[in-house]
Design a protein around this motif. Sequence first.
Motif, PDB file in Angstrom:
ATOM      1  N   GLY A 150       0.821  -1.208   0.000  1.00  0.00           N
ATOM      2  CA  GLY A 150       0.000   0.000   0.000  1.00  0.00           C
ATOM      3  C   GLY A 150       0.855   1.258   0.000  1.00  0.00           C
ATOM      4  O   GLY A 150       0.574   2.222  -0.713  1.00  0.00           O
ATOM      5  N   LEU A 151       1.939   1.229   0.775  1.00  0.00           N
ATOM      6  CA  LEU A 151       2.820   2.402   0.810  1.00  0.00           C
ATOM      7  C   LEU A 151       3.443   2.636  -0.569  1.00  0.00           C
ATOM      8  O   LEU A 151       3.549   3.777  -1.037  1.00  0.00           O
ATOM      9  CB  LEU A 151       3.906   2.224   1.867  1.00  0.00           C
ATOM     10  N   ALA A 152       3.826   1.542  -1.237  1.00  0.00           N
ATOM     11  CA  ALA A 152       4.396   1.676  -2.580  1.00  0.00           C
ATOM     12  C   ALA A 152       3.379   2.320  -3.522  1.00  0.00           C
ATOM     13  O   ALA A 152       3.707   3.237  -4.286  1.00  0.00           O
ATOM     14  CB  ALA A 152       4.827   0.305  -3.112  1.00  0.00           C
ATOM     15  N   PHE A 209      -5.632   3.036   1.982  1.00  0.00           N
ATOM     16  CA  PHE A 209      -6.658   2.043   2.303  1.00  0.00           C
ATOM     17  C   PHE A 209      -6.024   0.657   2.463  1.00  0.00           C
ATOM     18  O   PHE A 209      -6.355  -0.078   3.396  1.00  0.00           O
ATOM     19  CB  PHE A 209      -7.721   2.032   1.204  1.00  0.00           C
ATOM     20  N   LEU A 210      -5.093   0.316   1.565  1.00  0.00           N
ATOM     21  CA  LEU A 210      -4.415  -0.978   1.675  1.00  0.00           C
ATOM     22  C   LEU A 210      -3.644  -1.083   2.995  1.00  0.00           C
ATOM     23  O   LEU A 210      -3.639  -2.139   3.636  1.00  0.00           O
ATOM     24  CB  LEU A 210      -3.436  -1.164   0.513  1.00  0.00           C
ATOM     25  N   MET A 211      -3.021   0.020   3.392  1.00  0.00           N
ATOM     26  CA  MET A 211      -2.291   0.006   4.665  1.00  0.00           C
ATOM     27  C   MET A 211      -3.248  -0.281   5.823  1.00  0.00           C
ATOM     28  O   MET A 211      -2.973  -1.127   6.668  1.00  0.00           O
ATOM     29  CB  MET A 211      -1.613   1.358   4.903  1.00  0.00           C
ATOM     30  N   GLY A 212      -4.371   0.461   5.830  1.00  0.00           N
ATOM     31  CA  GLY A 212      -5.347   0.259   6.893  1.00  0.00           C
ATOM     32  C   GLY A 212      -5.877  -1.173   6.879  1.00  0.00           C
ATOM     33  O   GLY A 212      -5.976  -1.834   7.914  1.00  0.00           O
ATOM     34  N   LEU A 213      -6.174  -1.656   5.665  1.00  0.00           N
ATOM     35  CA  LEU A 213      -6.673  -3.018   5.518  1.00  0.00           C
ATOM     36  C   LEU A 213      -5.659  -4.012   6.085  1.00  0.00           C
ATOM     37  O   LEU A 213      -6.012  -4.959   6.785  1.00  0.00           O
ATOM     38  CB  LEU A 213      -6.942  -3.300   4.031  1.00  0.00           C
TER      39      LEU A 213
END
Lengths: 172, 658
Positions: free
Chosen positions: B500-502, B625-629
């Motif tokens: 997600g960070l990427a 969102f991916l990080m949170g997920l």
Amino acid sequence: MNRLMVWLPLGVFAILVGFFFKGLTLDPTEQPSALIGQPVPAFELPDLNTGQLLSRDMLPKEPFLLNVWASWCITCQVEHPYLTKLSEQMPVVGLNYKDTETAAKNWLQKLGDPYALQIFDPTGRLGLDLGVAGAPETFLVDANGVIQLRIQGEVNDRVFAQKIQPMLETIQ
Amino acid sequence: MIPEIGHFALVLAFGVSICLAVFPLYGYLTNQNGFCATAKPLALLQGFALAVSFGVLMYGFLAHDFSVKYVADNSNLDLPWYFRMSAVWGAHEGSLLLWALILAFWGVAVALFSRGIPDHMSALVLSVMGMISVGFLAFMLFTSNPFVRILPFAPGNGADLNPLLQDPGLIFHPPMLYMGYVGLSVAFAFAMASLISGKLDSTWARWSRPWTTVAWAFLTLGIALGSWWAYYELGWGGWWFWDPVENASLIPWLVATALMHSLAVTEKRGLFRSWTLLLAIAAFSLSLLGTFLVRSGVLTSVHAFANDPERGVFILGFLIVVIGGSLTLYAVRASKVSEPGEFGWISRESFLLFNNLMLTVMAVSVLLGTLYPLLVDAVGGGKVSVGPPFFNAVFVPLTAILVSGMAFGPLAKWRQSDDPKLYRPLIVTLIVSVLVGLVWPSVLDGNYSIGTALGVTLALWLAIATGVDFVKKVGLYGGLGATFARVERGMIGMWLAHFGLAVMIFGVVMVENHTEHRDLRMGVGDTQQLGNYDVRMTDLAVINGPNYVADQATFEIYQGETLYKTVTPQKRRYNASGMVMTEAAIDSGFTRDLYIAMGEPLGEGDWAVRLSVKPFVDWIWAGAFLMGLGGFVSITDKRYRKRIKEEKAEAAVEGATA
């Protein structure tokens, strides 16, 4: 871990607290208004109640408060009783700002009318010249018609004691 | 009458929180289990009382009870019902009530889900949370009570909610953000409980790890929602402004990120104990500090809420008690913490240490940049402001260094990990990333940008390195498919978050370097080119909304000769406050957003119009969102559920040997 190092975070925090405490006494919203020390801008607007045309020369010849208000402004309603009390002490001139005649008159009828004069400024022209950002705002004007103080927001005991009273003492 | 019920419930919650702060702690110190046992029921009762109080305030908004000053100040007869609900937390008093409610909610969650933790420990944790609650509820009751009434002359209509906040983004942004901020209080409470009890081994880290992760995930989503809201509601098309209020949420996020990683080391290897305790204290303290900065009016910001120095003094006093108290306890106890075990220069520990170092430096620099204007003003240096140039100059290189470490970290093993074979795949991925990164900007229109080349290289390297780690670890279990389930959920969460960070970095780099932006004068019938599209203004109309009047322009967007889409940006004037708001029209896409906003009327039916193409802008929030997920996925890990049984078995063994 080093005996002294563990106290470091507390030390850093203590220094920050010192700055925050100082910071609280500074007012970031205090905008050095360009109008302080300037005479009230010239205007020709009707009185809300009498319809008589008012101008700068007809303002009180003693220190007075110029209170910008409107019927749509909730905080104006909150400060109204306090202004009513103040009006026994010094003249309060109203500047009815961006309002309609009926709404403003109803408001005064319901809550009482402590104002010495009531400048009716439905288009906000004088408000613009005064640099008004919103209602309520209150200006302290001295006997020569020069603006000495600008207060954004509610006028209450605290504002009076901290700002208006000291300024009144210096100009009298 | 009904508002008084809410007021009463608030006072009740205050009383309960005092009991919660005192009884369990007293019970622990005097070894009386009866007092310790009050913790859970009191936490539940406090949650109930605050829920009632909150519900009553919301009812006041829904029922247009303008005799409640807070409702009169922030609602209006014309305000739609969903904004009347979110208006509950639209200003100072209500957002404090939400803060307190969420704190109570976390207390309830700890009370319900801490069966695996010894009773005296959970009692201490709840007691610490109760102390925080006392402070916040006292602050509300004495300086910011949302149930103050305007009687006997209740206004017939309200002043309306700040139009900036009349937006779906604001329905969810504050609750999410507060879930994160306040959730960090759980890790804080665990750290404090372990300091109070003097049991400074790594067990507290194990207990507080899932709580920290879930709070971090909420914080991530909350910040992302705020950024998304700013993007389409403030009408400037920016996604991050380095505003003090934004920084106040970013700083705890950075520290919480560091905490998550350092908790892993403390739990798995028993190292960094003292440091992890400090991070847990710092993460929550910085959330409180953020609240102080935003609520006291010490700093000015675009999020200008009502300021009041009395409130500032109260919060500052509260900060001194909480932060000063916890840091003092830390200083007294932490010098006795032992750090058993060692690790090699190149090992997972050393990479995580590097991670912590970088994140801490980042947090400190953002904090300094945010406070600098205050510090200068306090020593009489006048009013200055620190702008985005400072933050970008500091933050961007630090992020780049952090990210390069992220490629190595997950591949490294605990203790000692200097076998070059482990990192061999990274050489290939680095070569691929550099080549693609260098070529990428020349594929785009316009000037070649070195910044884009570097940024894309970095994002790609992180993405591929995460993929390599994924393939290696999943491969260990015999390939994808059925065996996938055997990989730890915590691992999956980590991959999601790093990937997600990427994604996010790629979005940021593209938006910052390749946004096409034009301010134009347009009238009905005018056509302008925007990227590969032609934009034609076909209509201007006045639209009546529920509580506003809007000038609405209709734009037809053509792709060649075919009509691609019709959009309608608005310039709204809200009736009650007279505030003017820009409603930009945004056509979101996978590779770009088209952004059309109306500026000012220029006369003769013409308007200043702002047209932008923002490449990959949605990737910023998709990445977040991916990080949170990732955070949410990792707390579903089996070991957190299994633990309850193990813990009981362990306790039994301990009891037997004691």
